[in-house]
Design a protein around this motif. Structure first.
Motif, mmCIF file in Angstrom:
data_model
loop_
_atom_site.group_PDB
_atom_site.id
_atom_site.type_symbol
_atom_site.label_atom_id
_atom_site.label_comp_id
_atom_site.label_asym_id
_atom_site.label_seq_id
_atom_site.Cartn_x
_atom_site.Cartn_y
_atom_site.Cartn_z
ATOM 1 N N GLU A 483 0.870 -1.196 0.000
ATOM 2 C CA GLU A 483 0.000 0.000 0.000
ATOM 3 C C GLU A 483 0.898 1.235 0.000
ATOM 4 O O GLU A 483 2.022 1.187 0.505
ATOM 5 C CB GLU A 483 -0.869 -0.015 1.280
ATOM 6 N N VAL A 484 0.413 2.343 -0.581
ATOM 7 C CA VAL A 484 1.172 3.593 -0.578
ATOM 8 C C VAL A 484 0.368 4.634 0.207
ATOM 9 O O VAL A 484 -0.801 4.879 -0.078
ATOM 10 C CB VAL A 484 1.445 4.093 -2.022
ATOM 11 N N PHE A 485 1.015 5.235 1.226
ATOM 12 C CA PHE A 485 0.350 6.264 2.046
ATOM 13 C C PHE A 485 0.981 7.615 1.775
ATOM 14 O O PHE A 485 2.215 7.704 1.681
ATOM 15 C CB PHE A 485 0.508 5.942 3.550
ATOM 16 N N LYS A 486 0.113 8.658 1.704
ATOM 17 C CA LYS A 486 0.628 10.020 1.550
ATOM 18 C C LYS A 486 0.718 10.641 2.933
ATOM 19 O O LYS A 486 -0.276 10.745 3.635
ATOM 20 C CB LYS A 486 -0.303 10.849 0.662
ATOM 21 N N VAL A 487 1.928 11.058 3.328
ATOM 22 C CA VAL A 487 2.129 11.660 4.646
ATOM 23 C C VAL A 487 2.574 13.101 4.435
ATOM 24 O O VAL A 487 3.536 13.344 3.704
ATOM 25 C CB VAL A 487 3.203 10.878 5.454
ATOM 26 N N PRO A 488 1.851 14.072 5.053
ATOM 27 C CA PRO A 488 2.238 15.481 4.864
ATOM 28 C C PRO A 488 3.684 15.713 5.307
ATOM 29 O O PRO A 488 4.150 15.115 6.276
ATOM 30 C CB PRO A 488 1.264 16.254 5.768
ATOM 31 N N LYS A 489 4.360 16.591 4.606
ATOM 32 C CA LYS A 489 5.755 17.004 4.857
ATOM 33 C C LYS A 489 6.786 15.902 4.578
ATOM 34 O O LYS A 489 7.960 16.182 4.408
ATOM 35 C CB LYS A 489 5.939 17.505 6.296
ATOM 36 N N ILE A 490 6.381 14.641 4.552
ATOM 37 C CA ILE A 490 7.343 13.546 4.303
ATOM 38 C C ILE A 490 7.223 13.051 2.862
ATOM 39 O O ILE A 490 8.203 12.737 2.214
ATOM 40 C CB ILE A 490 7.116 12.375 5.297
ATOM 41 N N GLY A 491 6.030 12.991 2.325
ATOM 42 C CA GLY A 491 5.820 12.458 0.977
ATOM 43 C C GLY A 491 5.202 11.081 1.072
ATOM 44 O O GLY A 491 4.569 10.728 2.064
ATOM 45 N N ASN A 492 5.407 10.286 0.024
ATOM 46 C CA ASN A 492 4.811 8.951 -0.001
ATOM 47 C C ASN A 492 5.595 7.970 0.861
ATOM 48 O O ASN A 492 6.825 7.920 0.820
ATOM 49 C CB ASN A 492 4.744 8.428 -1.436
ATOM 50 N N VAL A 493 4.861 7.159 1.621
ATOM 51 C CA VAL A 493 5.469 6.120 2.451
ATOM 52 C C VAL A 493 4.909 4.782 1.985
ATOM 53 O O VAL A 493 3.709 4.653 1.746
ATOM 54 C CB VAL A 493 5.149 6.352 3.949
ATOM 55 N N ALA A 494 5.771 3.785 1.842
ATOM 56 C CA ALA A 494 5.355 2.469 1.349
ATOM 57 C C ALA A 494 4.979 1.576 2.512
ATOM 58 O O ALA A 494 5.827 1.267 3.371
ATOM 59 C CB ALA A 494 6.480 1.847 0.542
ATOM 60 N N GLY A 495 3.708 1.144 2.551
ATOM 61 C CA GLY A 495 3.304 0.116 3.514
ATOM 62 C C GLY A 495 3.745 -1.212 2.952
ATOM 63 O O GLY A 495 3.271 -1.655 1.907
ATOM 64 N N SER A 496 4.704 -1.876 3.631
ATOM 65 C CA SER A 496 5.384 -3.024 3.004
ATOM 66 C C SER A 496 5.430 -4.237 3.920
ATOM 67 O O SER A 496 5.311 -4.131 5.142
ATOM 68 C CB SER A 496 6.827 -2.649 2.660
ATOM 69 N N LEU A 497 5.659 -5.420 3.270
ATOM 70 C CA LEU A 497 5.887 -6.672 3.996
ATOM 71 C C LEU A 497 7.333 -7.096 3.703
ATOM 72 O O LEU A 497 7.722 -7.203 2.539
ATOM 73 C CB LEU A 497 4.917 -7.749 3.513
ATOM 74 N N VAL A 498 8.097 -7.313 4.770
ATOM 75 C CA VAL A 498 9.506 -7.702 4.582
ATOM 76 C C VAL A 498 9.552 -9.154 4.099
ATOM 77 O O VAL A 498 9.091 -10.065 4.785
ATOM 78 C CB VAL A 498 10.320 -7.541 5.898
ATOM 79 N N ARG A 499 10.054 -9.342 2.893
ATOM 80 C CA ARG A 499 10.088 -10.671 2.263
ATOM 81 C C ARG A 499 11.336 -11.485 2.654
ATOM 82 O O ARG A 499 11.284 -12.694 2.783
ATOM 83 C CB ARG A 499 10.054 -10.527 0.743
ATOM 84 N N SER A 500 12.488 -10.801 2.784
ATOM 85 C CA SER A 500 13.722 -11.536 3.141
ATOM 86 C C SER A 500 14.665 -10.612 3.896
ATOM 87 O O SER A 500 14.615 -9.388 3.731
ATOM 88 C CB SER A 500 14.425 -12.066 1.882
ATOM 89 N N GLY A 501 15.521 -11.200 4.710
ATOM 90 C CA GLY A 501 16.537 -10.434 5.434
ATOM 91 C C GLY A 501 15.932 -9.474 6.434
ATOM 92 O O GLY A 501 14.878 -9.730 7.018
#
Length: 569
Positions: A483-501
């Protein structure tokens, strides 16, 4: 020379290729002669014939065979000589490894008559290949020692190649036959592959089973040497001419000055003779045999220690007796001048303008400068030879500024100070008191060694340490954008699932879309789990990742990595 792309002055020494090129440019034919030919010409100018017996066949008398003992390290070469000479050499050598060439003469009875045999003990370690090759040149017969429980090893083959290249007959001593697991027949079979066929297999090489430790088979070995010498060689020399021969070893004695172990090959060497040996010369003040007793004269094939030289000759230098001291000095000075010019030409390697510019662009090449001092010339030469063979690429050079025999002096320390960060290597030697004080005061690094392996390992490690570090990229983790979230002053933040490492904050990152990198050189500037800041998020967990890049789409992959220093092999 500038047209040829060379930066040289009118008086500079240049190497062979440059001379050939310059000659062709100026329509001259340049003929480069070997050092041996040049030496022969020099001696001819003094009306000296070297390497030939003067007189008729009637003047030649039988001489003892010169035998070199060769073989793999730890197969019992020195122990075999011990058994022959009833002395203990191994106990005096550092680490039980022979590091010098020793020469000894023994007497034995053969067919009712007393016969003498001269033995040269050569070191077995591969770093001493140069010394061992020289041992083979001075030799009539090679004794190849092979351990019955260990068989043929790489250095056995190396020693065999030296002996065959020198075209000398070989007698094989199969040692350690009393040990458990010893198989002398296997050794005979293995050596058949290298052209040494035992007499019992229908060949011509004599194999003798011995046990150096128990003293078994030693008489049979001496007999095999004399039988081989009588059957295959015509060993005769003229004892009535001026002596000529070879320096096997040399060292600087504190009380006696330069001492050279020489092998007389023809003629008779007497106390009081004027002698020239390589670049050293002098009058024979005294001669000692292998037991340390004084002798008045040495006939062909006899090894003696000579006192009275002005300098320490190099192992392998030829020596000859001349009519007077003046001639000896002239020959030695001309040889020294020629050696100096050759070294200058070698040091002044071809440097084209292109090379100078590329060096300037790349930055200065690092150089490790060494000053080598040792107890005997053979060891110094072998150590230098081994160190110069260390290869760690083109980024780092190794240069030997000076090498000599004897204690570390103030001259050596001053040379190290003048050439910034030069390291002094002391091989079985220590510094003089004033030299040590000066080194401590000026912070000059002096390293002491008694075993050659250790010196090679440490210098190699030092060279590798001088290399500029190499970095390689190591992937630390990957995360899939859900998912992609828009955060004021920061820009786009990626809602992510860590696949490896593991995704780590402040690590480097790139964004991959359908297998193609769409953004590189990014940094994980923010990392959150729910509403809390996190320093790292492991595989299988969800998180919000901010990389300072707004064009993020669902199903993109965020890959994080770090640069790690790569160990040099």
């Amino acid at each position: 020379m500038l047209h040829l792309g060379e930066m040289v002055t009118a008086t500079q020494s240049v190497n062979e290729e440059t001379l050939q090129l310059l000659g062709a440019e100026l329509d001259y034919v340049v003929q480069v002669v070997s050092p041996e030919e040049e030496d022969r010409e020099l001696l001819e100018s003094f009306k000296i014939e070297f390497g030939e017996d003067e007189g008729d066949d009637a003047d030649l008398v039988p001489r003892p065979p010169v035998v070199t003992v060769m073989g793999h390290v730890d197969h019992g070469k020195t122990k075999t000589l011990d058994a022959i000479r009833n002395t203990n050499v191994v106990a005096r050598e550092a680490g039980g490894i022979t590091q010098h060439i020793g020469a000894y003469q023994v007497a034995t009875t053969h067919e009712g008559e007393e016969r003498k045999i001269t033995f040269i003990d050569t070191p077995g370690h591969e770093a001493f290949t140069a010394m061992r090759a020289r041992g083979a040149q001075a030799t009539d017969i090679a004794v190849l020692v092979v351990a019955a429980d260990d068989g043929v090893k790489p250095q056995t083959i190396e020693a065999l190649n030296h002996a065959q290249a020198a075209n000398v007959p070989i007698v094989v001593a199969v040692n350690k036959v009393d040990k458990e697991g010893a198989d002398p027949t296997k050794v005979r079979a293995q050596l058949t592959e290298y052209g040494l066929v035992a007499e019992e297999f229908g060949g011509s090489t004599m194999f003798v089973d011995i046990s150096a430790k128990q003293g078994l088979g030693i008489d049979s070995l001496l007999e095999a040497i004399l039988l081989t010498a009588d059957a295959e060689l015509d060993l005769r020399a003229n004892p009535d001419m001026d002596a000529q021969g070879l320096a096997i070893e040399a060292h600087l004695d504190k009380g006696r000055g330069p001492v050279a172990t020489v092998l007389v090959q023809r003629g008779t060497l007497r106390v009081g003779d004027s002698i020239v040996c390589g670049e050293a010369y002098g009058r024979v003040r005294a001669m000692l045999d292998d037991n340390g007793d004084t002798v008045e004269e040495a006939d062909p094939s006899r090894p003696v220690r000579v006192l009275g030289l002005t300098a320490v000759p190099r192992a392998g230098d030829n020596f000859l007796v001349v009519t007077d001291d003046r001639m000896a000095r002239q020959i030695a000075q001309e040889r020294a001048a020629r050696q100096r010019i050759a070294e200058m030409a070698k040091a002044g390697r071809r440097r084209t303008l292109e090379e100078l510019f590329s060096d300037y662009e790349k930055g200065k090449i690092d150089e490790l400068k060494l000053i080598i001092k040792g107890d005997v010339s053979g060891s110094v030469e072998a150590l230098e030879d081994a160190l110069l063979k260390i290869d760690v690429g083109e980024e780092v050079n190794l240069r030997v500024l000076h090498r000599a025999v004897g204690a570390i002096t103030e001259y050596d320390v001053n040379l190290a100070i003048a050439d910034d960060n030069a390291v002094i290597i002391g091989f079985n030697v220590r510094p003089e008191v004033r030299a040590r004080d000066l080194a401590e005061r000026e912070g000059v690094d002096i390293r002491y060694y008694s075993v050659i392996y250790q010196a090679i390992e440490e210098i190699e490690a030092a060279l590798k340490g001088m290399l500029k570090p190499e970095f390689e990229e190591v992937r630390t983790g990957t995360a899939e954008v859900r998912e992609v979230f828009k955060v004021p002053k920061i820009g786009n933040v990626a809602g992510s699932l860590v696949r490896s490492g593991t995704i780590i904050r402040n690590s480097k990152a790139r964004i991959i879309r359908d297998g193609v990198v769409v953004a590189d050189n990014l940094t994980v500037s923010s990392l959150r789990r729910f509403k809390d800041d996190a320093t790292e998020v492991r595989e299988g967990y969800e998180c919000g990742i901010g990389v300072g890049y707004n064009d993020i789409k669902i199903d993109d992959v965020i890959e994080t990595f770090e640069m790690q220093e790569k160990p040099r092999s």
